[in-house]
Design an enzyme around this catalytic site. Structure first.
Site, PDB file in Angstrom:
ATOM      1  N   HIS A  84      85.428  32.545  42.024  1.00  0.00           N
ATOM      2  CA  HIS A  84      85.534  33.895  41.505  1.00  0.00           C
ATOM      3  C   HIS A  84      85.912  33.160  40.152  1.00  0.00           C
ATOM      4  O   HIS A  84      86.563  32.252  39.819  1.00  0.00           O
ATOM      5  CB  HIS A  84      86.873  34.616  42.117  1.00  0.00           C
ATOM      6  CG  HIS A  84      87.264  35.713  41.591  1.00  0.00           C
ATOM      7  ND1 HIS A  84      86.453  36.812  41.790  1.00  0.00           N
ATOM      8  CD2 HIS A  84      87.935  36.134  40.212  1.00  0.00           C
ATOM      9  CE1 HIS A  84      87.028  37.853  40.820  1.00  0.00           C
ATOM     10  NE2 HIS A  84      88.024  37.185  39.879  1.00  0.00           N
ATOM     11  N   ASP A 163      92.273  47.465  46.544  1.00  0.00           N
ATOM     12  CA  ASP A 163      91.863  46.844  45.515  1.00  0.00           C
ATOM     13  C   ASP A 163      90.809  47.487  44.470  1.00  0.00           C
ATOM     14  O   ASP A 163      90.751  47.659  43.614  1.00  0.00           O
ATOM     15  CB  ASP A 163      91.554  45.323  45.680  1.00  0.00           C
ATOM     16  CG  ASP A 163      91.220  44.494  44.312  1.00  0.00           C
ATOM     17  OD1 ASP A 163      92.157  44.540  43.617  1.00  0.00           O
ATOM     18  OD2 ASP A 163      90.045  44.408  44.078  1.00  0.00           O
ATOM     19  N   ARG A 170      93.579  49.297  36.569  1.00  0.00           N
ATOM     20  CA  ARG A 170      93.956  48.440  35.719  1.00  0.00           C
ATOM     21  C   ARG A 170      93.161  48.340  34.433  1.00  0.00           C
ATOM     22  O   ARG A 170      94.072  48.116  33.309  1.00  0.00           O
ATOM     23  CB  ARG A 170      93.825  46.753  36.416  1.00  0.00           C
ATOM     24  CG  ARG A 170      94.948  46.625  37.620  1.00  0.00           C
ATOM     25  CD  ARG A 170      94.707  45.211  38.136  1.00  0.00           C
ATOM     26  NE  ARG A 170      94.404  44.130  37.424  1.00  0.00           N
ATOM     27  CZ  ARG A 170      93.748  43.354  37.612  1.00  0.00           C
ATOM     28  NH1 ARG A 170      92.817  43.095  38.894  1.00  0.00           N
ATOM     29  NH2 ARG A 170      93.367  42.068  36.941  1.00  0.00           N
ATOM     30  N   SER A 185      94.643  40.830  43.228  1.00  0.00           N
ATOM     31  CA  SER A 185      93.043  41.333  43.326  1.00  0.00           C
ATOM     32  C   SER A 185      92.166  40.258  43.837  1.00  0.00           C
ATOM     33  O   SER A 185      91.420  40.353  44.813  1.00  0.00           O
ATOM     34  CB  SER A 185      92.812  41.838  42.022  1.00  0.00           C
ATOM     35  OG  SER A 185      91.312  42.280  41.827  1.00  0.00           O
ATOM     36  N   LYS A 189      90.408  40.088  47.960  1.00  0.00           N
ATOM     37  CA  LYS A 189      88.978  40.401  48.313  1.00  0.00           C
ATOM     38  C   LYS A 189      88.461  38.831  49.001  1.00  0.00           C
ATOM     39  O   LYS A 189      87.914  38.855  49.881  1.00  0.00           O
ATOM     40  CB  LYS A 189      88.281  40.190  47.015  1.00  0.00           C
ATOM     41  CG  LYS A 189      88.611  41.544  46.339  1.00  0.00           C
ATOM     42  CD  LYS A 189      87.490  41.899  45.435  1.00  0.00           C
ATOM     43  CE  LYS A 189      87.681  41.250  44.261  1.00  0.00           C
ATOM     44  NZ  LYS A 189      88.667  41.836  43.117  1.00  0.00           N
TER      45      LYS A 189
END
Length: 446
Positions: A84, A163, A170, A185, A189
């Site tokens: 990520h 989320d 957001r 977040s 995930k």
């Protein structure tokens, strides 16, 4: 039960929410019994007052548990990995890295997001490919991982639904850069993916959420610790984000550059990130003896064509017609016949002789978003064709009047103010002495 206004007031006044109170908030977000304005108010309270470690851990766990937590076949033990990024300008790493990892034998169930603030979203980029379906049921994800080894999907009603709501809120409440919300977040995930290893690309610089190395390191340490709290081995790579990754910014243009990279023709900075992040993951799973060996395996997968074959198979598995994937993956593809092209185009010219010492990626991204490459509301449209190509490189000597940026736009055309801001993004010095710096600055292993 404590009312939602009471919970918002408690956090607004600097109090620490209990695990039960956080569970109540996330449950209301998930089942839709909270007002949108209340969700925004809680996000702003968290942004202003922050959260202690116990709150962040509880928030992440409750978000993860708001939907289905995946389980994998026993024979995949140790092979399920993901990556990520905290977001950057021109960041198309996932499109190259996921298939490269699959080519190395990993299983990559990548749950990605859409654009936040000025940063581009992986899902938005992939949806510029006609037919690409980012929404997939868990049964289909399992099927794709069996046959291909990687998929890139979005949150669904069954996967981290809390989320999905908070992520969009957001963006439109200017709470994107809250460390607790970032941690919740990202890690929720990834926790729902039941990973054996996770690597995070935590960026710092003008084009990143973290503006300096110290704040990026602090966020990285938080993310690594929250991942550890979910029994998920997590590493972090700290990388610079001042200019642009590669030469293209914009959804369809970044897909084109990703395909070029998968054909062995990618820019050095993009490959640096791909091989470093992939090398760390292969080291963490024991599939590589060390990071250097892992980087070599990823490099070979990309430059040898195995990663391209995985990307083609992933596109077909996620709804793209085979004739489309064949065209996109051919050696000399005419990408615009598939991905479209904005007309007209505009080239900006340098205003002085000298050496290119800087291109501000943040300025470039903000203007492109205003022109339609990003969204200003949670469900707003995106024009996949809007984007820009850098025609110069840092350290390159240029002459006045030489084109440095090719802009793709539609209607309305860029305003004089937007053009002026784009021109201000380029810094040229007559006697410039640009020093090439590596993007990757530090690696934090579990």
């Amino acid at each position: 039960m404590t009312s939602m206004p009471d919970l918002i007031r408690k956090k607004r006044d600097g109090g620490a929410l209990t695990g039960e109170e956080i569970r109540t908030f996330i449950r209301c977000v998930t089942d839709g019994t909270i007002e949108e304005c209340q969700t925004g108010a809680m996000l702003m309270a968290i942004w202003q007052k922050g959260m202690v470690q116990e709150e962040i851990q509880a928030l992440t766990r409750e978000m993860m548990s708001s939907g289905e937590v995946m389980s994998w076949p026993d024979e995949w033990a140790g092979l399920v990995v993901d990556k990520h990024s905290t977001g950057g300008v021109g960041d198309k790493v996932s499109l190259v890295l996921a298939p490269a990892l699959a080519a190395c034998g990993c299983k990559v169930p990548m749950i990605s997001g859409r654009g936040l603030a000025h940063t581009g979203g992986t899902l938005d980029k992939l949806e510029s490919i006609p037919g690409f379906q980012v929404d997939q049921p868990t049964s289909k994800i399992l099927e794709i991982l069996h046959s291909v080894g990687c998929c890139i999907v979005g949150q669904t009603e069954s996967l981290v639904p809390a989320d999905g709501v908070l992520y969009a809120r957001r963006d439109v409440t200017s709470t994107v850069d809250s460390p607790p919300l970032i941690a919740g977040s990202i890690i929720s995930k990834k926790g729902a993916e039941s990973l054996n290893a996770l690597v995070l690309d935590v960026k710092f610089g003008r084009g990143a959420l973290c503006k300096d190395l110290d704040s990026a390191r602090e966020l990285a340490q938080l993310l690594v610790s929250v991942g550890k709290g979910l029994d998920m081995p997590t590493a972090a790579v700290l990388s610079r984000m001042d200019s642009v990754i590669g030469r293209f910014v914009g959804n369809s243009l970044e897909v084109m550059e990703s395909l070029e990279t998968l054909k062995g023709r990618g820019p050095a900075d993009l490959m640096e990130l791909v091989t470093t992040l992939g090398g760390v993951l292969l080291q963490m799973t024991g599939m590589a003896s060390d990071e250097l060996d892992g980087r070599r395996q990823i490099f070979d997968a990309v430059n040898g064509g195995a990663a391209l074959a995985k990307f083609q198979a992933m596109m077909e598995a996620q709804g793209v017609a085979s004739e489309t994937t064949l065209m996109l993956c051919s050696a000399h593809a005419d990408y615009h016949t598939v991905l479209g092209k904005s007309q007209p185009q505009m080239e900006l010219e340098t205003l002085a002789d000298g050496v290119v010492v800087d291109v501000c990626g943040l300025t470039l991204a903000k203007v492109l978003n205003e022109l339609g490459a990003g969204r200003s509301t949670a469900d707003g449209p995106i024009n996949h064709s809007v984007g820009a190509e850098l025609l110069v490189s840092l350290g390159q000597r240029v002459s006045k009047g030489e084109s440095w940026l090719r802009l793709q736009y539609e209607s309305p055309p860029p305003s004089p103010d937007q053009i002026s801001r784009l021109q201000s993004a380029l810094a040229v010095e007559e006697c410039g002495n640009y020093e090439v710096k590596a993007l990757v600055v530090e690696v934090l292993l579990p």
